[in-house]
Design an enzyme around this catalytic site. Structure first.
Site, PDB file in Angstrom:
ATOM      1  N   ASN A   1       2.495  17.353   6.645  1.00  0.00           N
ATOM      2  CA  ASN A   1       1.079  17.678   6.812  1.00  0.00           C
ATOM      3  C   ASN A   1      -0.016  16.744   6.362  1.00  0.00           C
ATOM      4  OD1 ASN A   1       1.483  16.962   4.038  1.00  0.00           O
ATOM      5  ND2 ASN A   1       1.535  18.888   3.012  1.00  0.00           N
TER       6      ASN A   1
ATOM      7  N   PHE B   1      11.926  13.455   4.259  1.00  0.00           N
ATOM      8  CA  PHE B   1      10.947  12.660   3.385  1.00  0.00           C
ATOM      9  C   PHE B   1      10.113  13.178   2.858  1.00  0.00           C
ATOM     10  CE2 PHE B   1      12.495   9.573   6.834  1.00  0.00           C
ATOM     11  CZ  PHE B   1      13.194   8.736   5.891  1.00  0.00           C
TER      12      PHE B   1
ATOM     13  N   SER C   1      15.849   8.987  -5.569  1.00  0.00           N
ATOM     14  CA  SER C   1      15.247   7.828  -5.991  1.00  0.00           C
ATOM     15  C   SER C   1      16.177   7.421  -7.290  1.00  0.00           C
ATOM     16  CB  SER C   1      13.731   8.261  -6.639  1.00  0.00           C
ATOM     17  OG  SER C   1      13.467   7.171  -7.643  1.00  0.00           O
TER      18      SER C   1
ATOM     19  N   TYR D   1       7.990  13.928 -11.650  1.00  0.00           N
ATOM     20  CA  TYR D   1       8.358  13.398 -10.186  1.00  0.00           C
ATOM     21  C   TYR D   1       9.866  12.968 -10.312  1.00  0.00           C
ATOM     22  CZ  TYR D   1       9.449  10.202  -6.706  1.00  0.00           C
ATOM     23  OH  TYR D   1      10.103   9.395  -5.606  1.00  0.00           O
TER      24      TYR D   1
ATOM     25  N   LYS E   1      13.347  15.221  -8.242  1.00  0.00           N
ATOM     26  CA  LYS E   1      14.267  14.438  -7.303  1.00  0.00           C
ATOM     27  C   LYS E   1      15.739  14.781  -7.806  1.00  0.00           C
ATOM     28  CE  LYS E   1      11.768  12.270  -4.542  1.00  0.00           C
ATOM     29  NZ  LYS E   1      11.699  12.872  -2.966  1.00  0.00           N
TER      30      LYS E   1
HETATM   31  P1  NAD Z   1       4.750   8.932   1.670  1.00  0.00           P
HETATM   32  O1  NAD Z   1       3.831   9.464   0.720  1.00  0.00           O
HETATM   33  O2  NAD Z   1       4.259   7.756   2.537  1.00  0.00           O
HETATM   34  O3  NAD Z   1       5.420   9.838   2.782  1.00  0.00           O
HETATM   35  C1  NAD Z   1       5.512  11.249   2.345  1.00  0.00           C
HETATM   36  C2  NAD Z   1       5.236  11.885   3.786  1.00  0.00           C
HETATM   37  O4  NAD Z   1       5.237  13.383   3.490  1.00  0.00           O
HETATM   38  C3  NAD Z   1       3.746  11.772   3.987  1.00  0.00           C
HETATM   39  O5  NAD Z   1       3.414  11.523   5.111  1.00  0.00           O
HETATM   40  C4  NAD Z   1       3.177  13.060   3.689  1.00  0.00           C
HETATM   41  O6  NAD Z   1       1.882  13.306   4.240  1.00  0.00           O
HETATM   42  C5  NAD Z   1       4.234  14.101   3.821  1.00  0.00           C
HETATM   43  N1  NAD Z   1       4.315  15.369   3.013  1.00  0.00           N
HETATM   44  C6  NAD Z   1       4.210  15.396   1.599  1.00  0.00           C
HETATM   45  N2  NAD Z   1       4.302  16.779   1.415  1.00  0.00           N
HETATM   46  C7  NAD Z   1       4.572  17.579   2.590  1.00  0.00           C
HETATM   47  C8  NAD Z   1       4.939  18.636   2.802  1.00  0.00           C
HETATM   48  N3  NAD Z   1       4.806  19.775   1.789  1.00  0.00           N
HETATM   49  N4  NAD Z   1       5.265  19.038   3.942  1.00  0.00           N
HETATM   50  C9  NAD Z   1       4.913  18.165   5.087  1.00  0.00           C
HETATM   51  N5  NAD Z   1       4.806  17.008   4.867  1.00  0.00           N
HETATM   52  C10 NAD Z   1       4.413  16.444   3.473  1.00  0.00           C
HETATM   53  O7  NAD Z   1       5.931   8.310   0.846  1.00  0.00           O
HETATM   54  P2  NAD Z   1       7.220   7.328   0.984  1.00  0.00           P
HETATM   55  O8  NAD Z   1       6.950   6.262   0.288  1.00  0.00           O
HETATM   56  O9  NAD Z   1       7.268   7.175   2.478  1.00  0.00           O
HETATM   57  O10 NAD Z   1       8.357   8.312   0.555  1.00  0.00           O
HETATM   58  C11 NAD Z   1       9.089   9.012   1.176  1.00  0.00           C
HETATM   59  C12 NAD Z   1      10.002  10.092   0.425  1.00  0.00           C
HETATM   60  O11 NAD Z   1      11.079   8.940  -0.199  1.00  0.00           O
HETATM   61  C13 NAD Z   1       9.460  10.612  -0.776  1.00  0.00           C
HETATM   62  O12 NAD Z   1      10.253  12.025  -0.838  1.00  0.00           O
HETATM   63  C14 NAD Z   1       9.583  10.000  -1.948  1.00  0.00           C
HETATM   64  O13 NAD Z   1       9.618  10.694  -3.113  1.00  0.00           O
HETATM   65  C15 NAD Z   1      10.861   9.199  -1.697  1.00  0.00           C
HETATM   66  N6  NAD Z   1      10.928   7.819  -2.234  1.00  0.00           N
HETATM   67  C16 NAD Z   1      10.013   6.957  -2.245  1.00  0.00           C
HETATM   68  C17 NAD Z   1      10.168   5.928  -2.802  1.00  0.00           C
HETATM   69  C18 NAD Z   1       8.874   4.613  -2.901  1.00  0.00           C
HETATM   70  O14 NAD Z   1       8.968   3.770  -3.860  1.00  0.00           O
HETATM   71  N7  NAD Z   1       8.182   4.715  -1.551  1.00  0.00           N
HETATM   72  C19 NAD Z   1      11.153   5.547  -4.114  1.00  0.00           C
HETATM   73  C20 NAD Z   1      12.144   6.544  -3.974  1.00  0.00           C
HETATM   74  C21 NAD Z   1      12.097   7.725  -3.408  1.00  0.00           C
HETATM   75  N1  UFG Z   2       4.002  -3.393 -12.251  1.00  0.00           N
HETATM   76  C1  UFG Z   2       3.087  -4.200 -12.964  1.00  0.00           C
HETATM   77  N2  UFG Z   2       1.761  -3.940 -12.332  1.00  0.00           N
HETATM   78  C2  UFG Z   2       1.318  -3.022 -11.389  1.00  0.00           C
HETATM   79  C3  UFG Z   2       2.372  -2.180 -10.877  1.00  0.00           C
HETATM   80  C4  UFG Z   2       3.691  -2.455 -11.446  1.00  0.00           C
HETATM   81  O1  UFG Z   2       3.229  -4.959 -13.719  1.00  0.00           O
HETATM   82  O2  UFG Z   2       0.238  -2.999 -11.119  1.00  0.00           O
HETATM   83  C5  UFG Z   2       5.645  -3.602 -12.705  1.00  0.00           C
HETATM   84  C6  UFG Z   2       5.851  -2.534 -13.297  1.00  0.00           C
HETATM   85  O3  UFG Z   2       5.790  -2.336 -14.867  1.00  0.00           O
HETATM   86  C7  UFG Z   2       7.491  -2.659 -13.024  1.00  0.00           C
HETATM   87  C8  UFG Z   2       7.492  -3.153 -11.410  1.00  0.00           C
HETATM   88  O4  UFG Z   2       6.077  -3.805 -11.656  1.00  0.00           O
HETATM   89  O5  UFG Z   2       8.044  -3.544 -13.974  1.00  0.00           O
HETATM   90  C9  UFG Z   2       7.476  -2.266 -10.271  1.00  0.00           C
HETATM   91  O6  UFG Z   2       6.792  -1.203 -10.525  1.00  0.00           O
HETATM   92  P1  UFG Z   2       6.511  -0.002  -9.257  1.00  0.00           P
HETATM   93  O7  UFG Z   2       5.529   0.858  -9.822  1.00  0.00           O
HETATM   94  O8  UFG Z   2       6.292  -0.996  -8.116  1.00  0.00           O
HETATM   95  O9  UFG Z   2       7.752   0.387  -9.186  1.00  0.00           O
HETATM   96  P2  UFG Z   2       8.903   1.353 -10.286  1.00  0.00           P
HETATM   97  O10 UFG Z   2       9.832   0.552 -10.551  1.00  0.00           O
HETATM   98  O11 UFG Z   2       8.076   1.625 -11.539  1.00  0.00           O
HETATM   99  O12 UFG Z   2       8.791   2.806  -9.513  1.00  0.00           O
HETATM  100  C10 UFG Z   2       9.155   3.015  -8.376  1.00  0.00           C
HETATM  101  C11 UFG Z   2       8.760   3.990  -7.630  1.00  0.00           C
HETATM  102  C12 UFG Z   2       9.058   5.347  -8.174  1.00  0.00           C
HETATM  103  C13 UFG Z   2      10.399   5.425  -8.248  1.00  0.00           C
HETATM  104  C14 UFG Z   2      10.983   4.356  -9.160  1.00  0.00           C
HETATM  105  C15 UFG Z   2      12.538   4.366  -9.397  1.00  0.00           C
HETATM  106  O13 UFG Z   2       7.246   3.919  -7.391  1.00  0.00           O
HETATM  107  O14 UFG Z   2       8.665   6.369  -7.165  1.00  0.00           O
HETATM  108  O15 UFG Z   2      10.733   3.202  -8.599  1.00  0.00           O
HETATM  109  O16 UFG Z   2      13.137   4.471  -8.013  1.00  0.00           O
HETATM  110  F1  UFG Z   2      10.722   6.659  -9.230  1.00  0.00           F
END
Ligand code: NAD
Ligand code: UFG
Length: 334
Positions: free
Chosen positions: A28, A76, A120, A145, A149
């Site tokens: 979307n 995703f 996650s 969040y 998950k």
């Molecule tokens: P992202 O936001 O870049 O990608 C998510 C995509 O989904 C986006 O393009 C967004 O436009 C689309 N989207 C959101 N809601 C929607 C909906 N209702 N219908 C259709 N499209 C929709 O995030 P990402 O980092 O690529 O993460 C992908 C998935 O992995 C997510 O579910 C996220 O929670 C999970 N995840 C991400 C991380 C991380 O650190 N990036 C860690 C663990 C899990």
């Molecule tokens: N951190 C800083 N400064 C910043 C950002 C992060 O010191 O500006 C530190 C955080 O305290 C942590 C580490 O960097 O120690 C990593 O932080 P991130 O925010 O990059 O990642 P997190 O581990 O907190 O979270 C990530 C994803 C979440 C997910 C989680 C566990 O963002 O979506 O991993 O999977 F839920």
């Protein structure tokens, strides 16, 4: 592929196309731009068919399943900002939980039962031991969040019990970072980055003055938080392996996707400075609410079952993040 225009999705598009899969992206664009898919086309030399739609829109999803011979779904699509989820829990449960339910309902209607879900490591909360194995307790999540998950994992697991035809992989990502080696696609946060690596990149490129390091009194190597950073292309390849593995496995199965190795915030800062040749000034601030000291995976299950192992180290993660940042200092164009 739902959410295929996003950060992990766009990289997984590349990996799937290069592995010979045909894909259809549904997004979307709430947190992405269609430019990412054009870039995937430039990298792979293949067309990326895509539709702008919301996974919660059952009518639209039915149309897509009617029009295309879908064999499996990588899901995703969802919202991922931890802080925002505390402020807007209903929005998060709707996008992540209701969205995942709507998708599974329509899949069931169309007899499509192969599903890979983005979970996650956050479902583990603050682990009692390290490294984290898949059978460790879950549930002590600190925000909506993370709970969303876990709820989806539970819903999908119930579904697989109710109907033995489901083939579901619940992939628990650790900390995805980096970008495709071409520098054409990467992470493009629309706001001030919440996550460490994009924040560091923006400091190095001069968009932000300095990094704030959240806490230097954790019981870790240097007092700063330790995480299992995983190169997004390794993660993308993990999805390709999971899809292949699911062809011969029914039920719902959990896999950690991490490297098995942790780095502290200051170790990442140092690695990034080396990779970029730029200084990354920082200052310490108190701990961020909800953060834990150290999180890293036991990645053996994915290695043994999926035959997948992360191969790119912290140097490649920083180099590729920097390459993307330098080539696209303001992210994707509109
Ligand atoms: P992202 O936001 O870049 O990608 C998510 C995509 O989904 C986006 O393009 C967004 O436009 C689309 N989207 C959101 N809601 C929607 C909906 N209702 N219908 C259709 N499209 C929709 O995030 P990402 O980092 O690529 O993460 C992908 C998935 O992995 C997510 O579910 C996220 O929670 C999970 N995840 C991400 C991380 C991380 O650190 N990036 C860690 C663990 C899990
Ligand atoms: N951190 C800083 N400064 C910043 C950002 C992060 O010191 O500006 C530190 C955080 O305290 C942590 C580490 O960097 O120690 C990593 O932080 P991130 O925010 O990059 O990642 P997190 O581990 O907190 O979270 C990530 C994803 C979440 C997910 C989680 C566990 O963002 O979506 O991993 O999977 F839920």
């Amino acid at each position: 592929m739902t959410g295929g225009a996003g950060y992990i999705g766009s990289h997984t598009c590349v990996a799937l196309l290069q592995a010979g899969y045909e894909i259809l992206v549904v997004d979307n664009l709430s947190n992405s731009k269609k430019e990412s898919l054009l870039r995937v086309e430039a990298i792979t030399g293949k067309k990326v068919p895509w539709v702008q739609a919301d996974v919660r829109n059952r009518g639209k999803m039915r149309e897509l399943f009617s029009a295309h011979p879908v064999e499996g779904v990588i899901h995703f699509a969802g919202l991922k900002a931890v802080g925002e989820s505390v402020e807007k829990p209903l929005r998060y449960y709707d996008a992540n939980v209701a969205g995942s339910m709507a998708l599974a309902e329509v899949m069931q209607e169309f007899g499509v039962r192969l599903l890979v879900f983005s979970s996650s490591a956050t479902v583990y909360g603050d682990p009692a031991m390290l490294p984290i194995r898949e059978d460790f307790p879950v549930g002590a999540t600190t925000n909506p969040y993370g709970r969303s998950k876990l709820m989806v994992e539970q819903i999908y697991t119930d579904l697989a019990v109710s109907d033995k035809a489901w083939q579901i992989a619940l992939l628990r990502y650790f900390n995805p970072v980096g970008a495709h080696g071409s520098g054409l696609i990467g992470e493009d946060p629309s706001d001030i980055p919440n996550n460490l690596m994009p924040y560091i990149s923006q400091v190095a490129v001069g968009r932000r003055e300095r990094l704030t390091v959240f806490g230097n009194d954790y019981p870790t190597v240097d007092g700063t938080g330790v995480r299992d950073y995983i190169h997004v292309m390794d993660l993308a390849e993990g999805h390709v392996k999971a899809l292949a593995w699911l062809q011969n496995h029914t039920g719902a199965h959990v896999f950690n996707l991490g490297t098995g190795r942790g780095y502290s915030v200051l170790e990442v800062v140092k690695a990034f400075e080396t990779a970029s040749g730029r200084p990354v000034p920082y200052r310490f601030s108190p701990r961020r609410a909800g953060d834990v000291a150290a999180v890293y995976a036991d990645a053996m299950k994915a290695e043994q079952e999926l035959k997948w192992k992360a191969s790119r180290g912290i140097e490649a993660m920083c180099r590729d993040a920097w390459n993307w940042q330098q080539q696209n200092p303001m992210g994707y164009p509109d």
